[in-house]
Design a protein around this motif. Structure first.
Motif, PDB file in Angstrom:
ATOM      1  N   LEU A 332      27.608 -27.166  54.489  1.00  0.00           N
ATOM      2  CA  LEU A 332      28.895 -27.411  53.827  1.00  0.00           C
ATOM      3  C   LEU A 332      28.978 -28.833  53.280  1.00  0.00           C
ATOM      4  O   LEU A 332      29.479 -29.055  52.172  1.00  0.00           O
ATOM      5  CB  LEU A 332      30.041 -27.153  54.803  1.00  0.00           C
ATOM      6  CG  LEU A 332      30.231 -25.693  55.237  1.00  0.00           C
ATOM      7  CD1 LEU A 332      31.285 -25.587  56.341  1.00  0.00           C
ATOM      8  CD2 LEU A 332      30.620 -24.815  54.054  1.00  0.00           C
ATOM      9  N   PHE A 333      28.461 -29.800  54.031  1.00  0.00           N
ATOM     10  CA  PHE A 333      28.515 -31.189  53.568  1.00  0.00           C
ATOM     11  C   PHE A 333      27.588 -31.412  52.375  1.00  0.00           C
ATOM     12  O   PHE A 333      27.959 -32.086  51.412  1.00  0.00           O
ATOM     13  CB  PHE A 333      28.161 -32.139  54.704  1.00  0.00           C
ATOM     14  CG  PHE A 333      29.248 -32.297  55.723  1.00  0.00           C
ATOM     15  CD1 PHE A 333      30.506 -32.734  55.348  1.00  0.00           C
ATOM     16  CD2 PHE A 333      29.024 -31.993  57.058  1.00  0.00           C
ATOM     17  CE1 PHE A 333      31.527 -32.874  56.284  1.00  0.00           C
ATOM     18  CE2 PHE A 333      30.039 -32.124  57.994  1.00  0.00           C
ATOM     19  CZ  PHE A 333      31.288 -32.563  57.610  1.00  0.00           C
ATOM     20  N   VAL A 334      26.391 -30.848  52.438  1.00  0.00           N
ATOM     21  CA  VAL A 334      25.429 -31.044  51.339  1.00  0.00           C
ATOM     22  C   VAL A 334      25.905 -30.350  50.073  1.00  0.00           C
ATOM     23  O   VAL A 334      25.927 -30.937  48.986  1.00  0.00           O
ATOM     24  CB  VAL A 334      24.037 -30.524  51.747  1.00  0.00           C
ATOM     25  CG1 VAL A 334      23.101 -30.478  50.546  1.00  0.00           C
ATOM     26  CG2 VAL A 334      23.436 -31.412  52.840  1.00  0.00           C
ATOM     27  N   ALA A 335      26.314 -29.079  50.209  1.00  0.00           N
ATOM     28  CA  ALA A 335      26.708 -28.303  49.032  1.00  0.00           C
ATOM     29  C   ALA A 335      28.030 -28.771  48.442  1.00  0.00           C
ATOM     30  O   ALA A 335      28.263 -28.626  47.238  1.00  0.00           O
ATOM     31  CB  ALA A 335      26.806 -26.824  49.403  1.00  0.00           C
ATOM     32  N   GLY A 336      28.905 -29.351  49.276  1.00  0.00           N
ATOM     33  CA  GLY A 336      30.232 -29.673  48.802  1.00  0.00           C
ATOM     34  C   GLY A 336      30.479 -31.117  48.442  1.00  0.00           C
ATOM     35  O   GLY A 336      31.604 -31.482  48.095  1.00  0.00           O
ATOM     36  N   SER A 337      29.450 -31.953  48.519  1.00  0.00           N
ATOM     37  CA  SER A 337      29.678 -33.374  48.245  1.00  0.00           C
ATOM     38  C   SER A 337      28.889 -33.874  47.044  1.00  0.00           C
ATOM     39  O   SER A 337      29.470 -34.261  46.027  1.00  0.00           O
ATOM     40  CB  SER A 337      29.345 -34.206  49.485  1.00  0.00           C
ATOM     41  OG  SER A 337      27.994 -34.024  49.876  1.00  0.00           O
ATOM     42  N   GLU A 338      27.572 -33.866  47.139  1.00  0.00           N
ATOM     43  CA  GLU A 338      26.749 -34.459  46.079  1.00  0.00           C
ATOM     44  C   GLU A 338      26.932 -33.748  44.741  1.00  0.00           C
ATOM     45  O   GLU A 338      26.928 -34.376  43.681  1.00  0.00           O
ATOM     46  CB  GLU A 338      25.280 -34.449  46.493  1.00  0.00           C
ATOM     47  CG  GLU A 338      24.343 -35.157  45.515  1.00  0.00           C
ATOM     48  CD  GLU A 338      24.680 -36.642  45.342  1.00  0.00           C
ATOM     49  OE1 GLU A 338      24.494 -37.159  44.224  1.00  0.00           O
ATOM     50  OE2 GLU A 338      25.122 -37.274  46.330  1.00  0.00           O
ATOM     51  N   THR A 339      27.121 -32.428  44.770  1.00  0.00           N
ATOM     52  CA  THR A 339      27.297 -31.689  43.517  1.00  0.00           C
ATOM     53  C   THR A 339      28.579 -32.119  42.804  1.00  0.00           C
ATOM     54  O   THR A 339      28.572 -32.367  41.590  1.00  0.00           O
ATOM     55  CB  THR A 339      27.350 -30.182  43.797  1.00  0.00           C
ATOM     56  OG1 THR A 339      28.334 -29.926  44.821  1.00  0.00           O
ATOM     57  CG2 THR A 339      26.009 -29.660  44.281  1.00  0.00           C
ATOM     58  N   THR A 340      29.680 -32.222  43.557  1.00  0.00           N
ATOM     59  CA  THR A 340      30.950 -32.621  42.948  1.00  0.00           C
ATOM     60  C   THR A 340      30.913 -34.083  42.503  1.00  0.00           C
ATOM     61  O   THR A 340      31.394 -34.425  41.414  1.00  0.00           O
ATOM     62  CB  THR A 340      32.100 -32.408  43.944  1.00  0.00           C
ATOM     63  OG1 THR A 340      32.117 -31.028  44.355  1.00  0.00           O
ATOM     64  CG2 THR A 340      33.432 -32.747  43.315  1.00  0.00           C
ATOM     65  N   SER A 341      30.331 -34.945  43.318  1.00  0.00           N
ATOM     66  CA  SER A 341      30.224 -36.361  42.954  1.00  0.00           C
ATOM     67  C   SER A 341      29.402 -36.534  41.679  1.00  0.00           C
ATOM     68  O   SER A 341      29.763 -37.317  40.791  1.00  0.00           O
ATOM     69  CB  SER A 341      29.578 -37.160  44.092  1.00  0.00           C
ATOM     70  OG  SER A 341      30.350 -37.105  45.260  1.00  0.00           O
ATOM     71  N   SER A 342      28.304 -35.812  41.583  1.00  0.00           N
ATOM     72  CA  SER A 342      27.436 -35.923  40.404  1.00  0.00           C
ATOM     73  C   SER A 342      28.137 -35.414  39.153  1.00  0.00           C
ATOM     74  O   SER A 342      27.990 -35.988  38.067  1.00  0.00           O
ATOM     75  CB  SER A 342      26.134 -35.151  40.632  1.00  0.00           C
ATOM     76  OG  SER A 342      25.374 -35.753  41.661  1.00  0.00           O
ATOM     77  N   THR A 343      28.902 -34.337  39.285  1.00  0.00           N
ATOM     78  CA  THR A 343      29.641 -33.817  38.132  1.00  0.00           C
ATOM     79  C   THR A 343      30.701 -34.817  37.670  1.00  0.00           C
ATOM     80  O   THR A 343      30.907 -35.010  36.462  1.00  0.00           O
ATOM     81  CB  THR A 343      30.304 -32.471  38.487  1.00  0.00           C
ATOM     82  OG1 THR A 343      29.302 -31.552  38.950  1.00  0.00           O
ATOM     83  CG2 THR A 343      30.992 -31.871  37.275  1.00  0.00           C
ATOM     84  N   PHE A 344      31.362 -35.482  38.613  1.00  0.00           N
ATOM     85  CA  PHE A 344      32.349 -36.500  38.252  1.00  0.00           C
ATOM     86  C   PHE A 344      31.687 -37.663  37.518  1.00  0.00           C
ATOM     87  O   PHE A 344      32.250 -38.204  36.543  1.00  0.00           O
ATOM     88  CB  PHE A 344      33.060 -37.001  39.512  1.00  0.00           C
ATOM     89  CG  PHE A 344      34.219 -37.912  39.237  1.00  0.00           C
ATOM     90  CD1 PHE A 344      35.472 -37.399  38.929  1.00  0.00           C
ATOM     91  CD2 PHE A 344      34.073 -39.291  39.272  1.00  0.00           C
ATOM     92  CE1 PHE A 344      36.545 -38.243  38.660  1.00  0.00           C
ATOM     93  CE2 PHE A 344      35.130 -40.144  39.023  1.00  0.00           C
ATOM     94  CZ  PHE A 344      36.383 -39.614  38.707  1.00  0.00           C
ATOM     95  N   ARG A 345      30.497 -38.040  37.938  1.00  0.00           N
ATOM     96  CA  ARG A 345      29.771 -39.113  37.245  1.00  0.00           C
ATOM     97  C   ARG A 345      29.437 -38.702  35.811  1.00  0.00           C
ATOM     98  O   ARG A 345      29.469 -39.531  34.897  1.00  0.00           O
ATOM     99  CB  ARG A 345      28.506 -39.476  38.020  1.00  0.00           C
ATOM    100  CG  ARG A 345      28.768 -40.305  39.268  1.00  0.00           C
ATOM    101  CD  ARG A 345      27.459 -40.718  39.939  1.00  0.00           C
ATOM    102  NE  ARG A 345      27.702 -41.731  40.955  1.00  0.00           N
ATOM    103  CZ  ARG A 345      28.041 -41.474  42.215  1.00  0.00           C
ATOM    104  NH1 ARG A 345      28.165 -40.216  42.606  1.00  0.00           N
ATOM    105  NH2 ARG A 345      28.261 -42.455  43.070  1.00  0.00           N
ATOM    106  N   TRP A 346      29.089 -37.437  35.613  1.00  0.00           N
ATOM    107  CA  TRP A 346      28.868 -36.942  34.255  1.00  0.00           C
ATOM    108  C   TRP A 346      30.152 -37.081  33.433  1.00  0.00           C
ATOM    109  O   TRP A 346      30.114 -37.493  32.271  1.00  0.00           O
ATOM    110  CB  TRP A 346      28.439 -35.473  34.294  1.00  0.00           C
ATOM    111  CG  TRP A 346      26.970 -35.238  34.377  1.00  0.00           C
ATOM    112  CD1 TRP A 346      26.243 -34.882  35.474  1.00  0.00           C
ATOM    113  CD2 TRP A 346      26.031 -35.319  33.297  1.00  0.00           C
ATOM    114  NE1 TRP A 346      24.918 -34.743  35.148  1.00  0.00           N
ATOM    115  CE2 TRP A 346      24.758 -34.995  33.823  1.00  0.00           C
ATOM    116  CE3 TRP A 346      26.137 -35.629  31.942  1.00  0.00           C
ATOM    117  CZ2 TRP A 346      23.604 -34.978  33.032  1.00  0.00           C
ATOM    118  CZ3 TRP A 346      24.988 -35.616  31.148  1.00  0.00           C
ATOM    119  CH2 TRP A 346      23.739 -35.291  31.696  1.00  0.00           C
ATOM    120  N   MET A 347      31.290 -36.727  34.033  1.00  0.00           N
ATOM    121  CA  MET A 347      32.557 -36.802  33.309  1.00  0.00           C
ATOM    122  C   MET A 347      32.839 -38.219  32.841  1.00  0.00           C
ATOM    123  O   MET A 347      33.226 -38.438  31.681  1.00  0.00           O
ATOM    124  CB  MET A 347      33.694 -36.294  34.216  1.00  0.00           C
ATOM    125  CG  MET A 347      35.058 -36.215  33.538  1.00  0.00           C
ATOM    126  SD  MET A 347      35.967 -37.802  33.471  1.00  0.00           S
ATOM    127  CE  MET A 347      36.187 -38.144  35.219  1.00  0.00           C
TER     128      MET A 347
END
Length: 533
Positions: A332-347
């Motif tokens: 849950l921590f791996v799937a729910g953190s880095e993916t969202t953080s990386s998408t925000f950086r793209w934004m």
């Protein structure tokens, strides 16, 4: 010797001479040599026949690259993403590529992906070393488990995470403090070139921590920073040389330990895994002491309640036990953190590169949200262009360009081909996201791709699958969308994002990453718009 040749009976002297002749004549030596040579040739022929039958290409396999026995087709000077594009261009929307002894099926058509990933025979997660190392090669957790264990784990997680707010407006009470924390951190460097710091990662992680363990960390807490660093390292290692063990699993048994550890980084992954498991175990033990049975505060409490219940059910097919809980927490921590953080950086990068889009989003926010507060989920219906912009971020970033690999559990027919049991299936989402078949301007950042004729945002669209599709669709999609909406709307209400003076940033994929599309490192300037809170 003439008598011998004529068939006359020789004397003893002649007989001795004949025996010496036979023993020393080259003909005898040549016979032995020819016999040995024949045996070698027969052995080689037998080996070739065995290899032929064992290495025979399966019937009705999609067209593609087959290569040599043992190694498959691995000889190319092209970067990995280019190899994928080349495979699709040469062989079409369903292609095969044998790497090592494993057959990979690459599916690049949206309809075919939808059909394949919805098939029960393709719901199995690939048995990759880089996946299973996190579950100690046991069928536990959510991300890499299979069969009834996975079905029960996924169903249980979805049910109870929803109980604690996932997908509900009540989750806003958890996310808003993290939004404010991030804005405060950005404010400390406003007007100066800056990277998106660890404040973002901690803020995103805190949302997961609230759901799972009912706890929260400050931005500079050493414990959470170490936790976040380990997750980042695991993402990095998963895209490195350890991938060889996914396709050549026998290498693990023959390579020296220094190669396994120093080159492939397996020791680092194992250390991080064990350290995080120990940390999670400590938190679980604290919960055991403080919890009130059947009155859960979070996911851990709910799991412990179910574990007690299942102790008295000998027919249960789901292993409710401490080890499974620890693996699930890591998932849950791996799937729910880095993916969202990386998408925000793209934004952030895409807003700096596309100021006209940023201005339009900010105008929409200003028209819908009073100046004395940041946006909330009730404003969502009035921020349709912002929602469309976030969908376009997902499309443009394509963070998991090949999805998360699946494995075929039984020979399966697809579009006239046969996908063999044990083959790996990858959904080429990146091809769908940049295919002119589905998008008016595939290479342009264009939020209008997701605006319908009534001006409403479309979250579901042909050719769009940022959270995968089918039986293994991301269970955290609603959480990720909620987080991105609240973080993005608040930051764009407060700041205008610009490139540093004299510099021009680019919103492009970091080519050093093989599996996940991380944006190239950059710095931006956050310029305060209006003090609204």
């Amino acid at each position: 010797m003439l008598e011998v040749a004529c068939g006359l009976r020789p004397s003893h002297a002649y007989l001795s001479e004949v025996l010496q002749f036979i023993h020393t004549h080259p003909f005898q030596r040549n016979c032995s040599h020819h016999k040995m040579l024949a045996e070698v040739l027969l052995s080689v022929l037998f080996l070739i026949v065995c290899v032929y039958f064992l290495d025979a290409k399966p019937k009705n396999l999609p067209p593609g690259l087959w290569g040599l026995p043992v190694v498959g087709y691995i000889f190319s000077t092209l970067p990995f993403p280019e190899q994928i594009k080349n495979l699709q261009r040469r062989f079409g929307d369903i292609a095969s590529w044998r790497i090592g002894s494993r057959i990979t099926i690459l599916i690049s058509d949206f309809a075919a992906i939808k059909s394949a990933l919805g098939h029960p025979n393709l719901a199995t997660r690939a048995d990759f070393f880089s996946f299973n190392i996190f579950s100690h090669f046991e069928n536990m957790g959510i991300l890499s488990s299979n069969g009834p264990q996975w079905q029960h784990a996924r169903r249980f997680a979805l049910h109870h995470l929803k109980d604690f707010g996932m997908g509900k407006t009540s989750l806003e009470d958890t996310i808003i403090p993290e939004v404010n924390q991030l804005i405060n951190e950005i404010s400390k460097q406003e007007g100066e070139p800056m990277e998106i710091s660890n404040a973002l990662n901690v803020s995103i992680l805190n949302v997961i921590w609230k759901l799972v363990a009912d706890r929260r960390y400050n931005i500079n807490d050493e414990e959470i920073l170490t936790f976040q660093k380990m997750i980042f390292e695991d993402f990095e290692n998963a895209q490195g040389p350890v991938m060889l063990l996914d396709y050549f699993p026998w290498l693990f048994h023959i390579l020296p330990s220094w190669v396994i550890n120093k080159v492939m980084g397996v020791n680092i992954t194992e250390y991080n895994r064990n350290t995080l498991n120990d940390f999670h175990k400590q938190i679980v033990e604290e919960h055991k002491k403080s919890r009130i049975p059947h009155n859960p505060r979070d996911y851990i409490d709910a799991y412990l309640d179910k574990e007690e219940e299942e102790k008295h059910n000998p027919n249960s097919s789901f292993k409710f036990e401490l080890f499974d809980l620890l693996i699930t927490m890591g998932d849950l921590f791996v799937a729910g953190s880095e993916t969202t953080s990386s998408t925000f950086r793209w934004m952030i990068a895409l807003m700096a590169v596309n100021p006209d889009v940023q201005t339009k989003v900010q105008a929409e926010i200003d028209a819908a949200v009073p100046r004395d507060r940041i946006p909330n989920l009730n404003d969502r219906k009035n921020l349709q262009y912002l929602e469309a912009m976030l969908n376009e971020v997902h499309r443009h970033a394509s963070f998991t360009p090949l999805g998360i690999p699946h494995m075929v559990s039984e020979d399966t027919d697809l579009e006239g081909y046969v996908l063999p049991k044990g083959s790996i299936v990858m959904a080429n989402t990146s091809n769908c996201h940049f295919n002119p078949r589905y998008w008016k301007y595939p290479k342009t950042f264009y939020p209008e791709h997701f605006i319908d004729e009534k001006g409403k945002c479309m979250n579901k669209k042909e050719g769009f699958l940022p959270f995968s599709i089918g039986r293994r669709v991301c269970l955290g999609e609603t959480l990720a969308r909620t987080e991105l909406f609240l973080f993005t709307s608040a930051v764009l209400q407060q700041f205008t994002i610009k490139s540093p003076p004299g510099e021009k940033i680019v919103a492009e994929t970091d080519p050093s990453k093989l599996i996940f599309n991380h944006v190239k490192p950059y710095k931006v300037v956050f310029e305060r718009r209006t003090q609204t809170i």
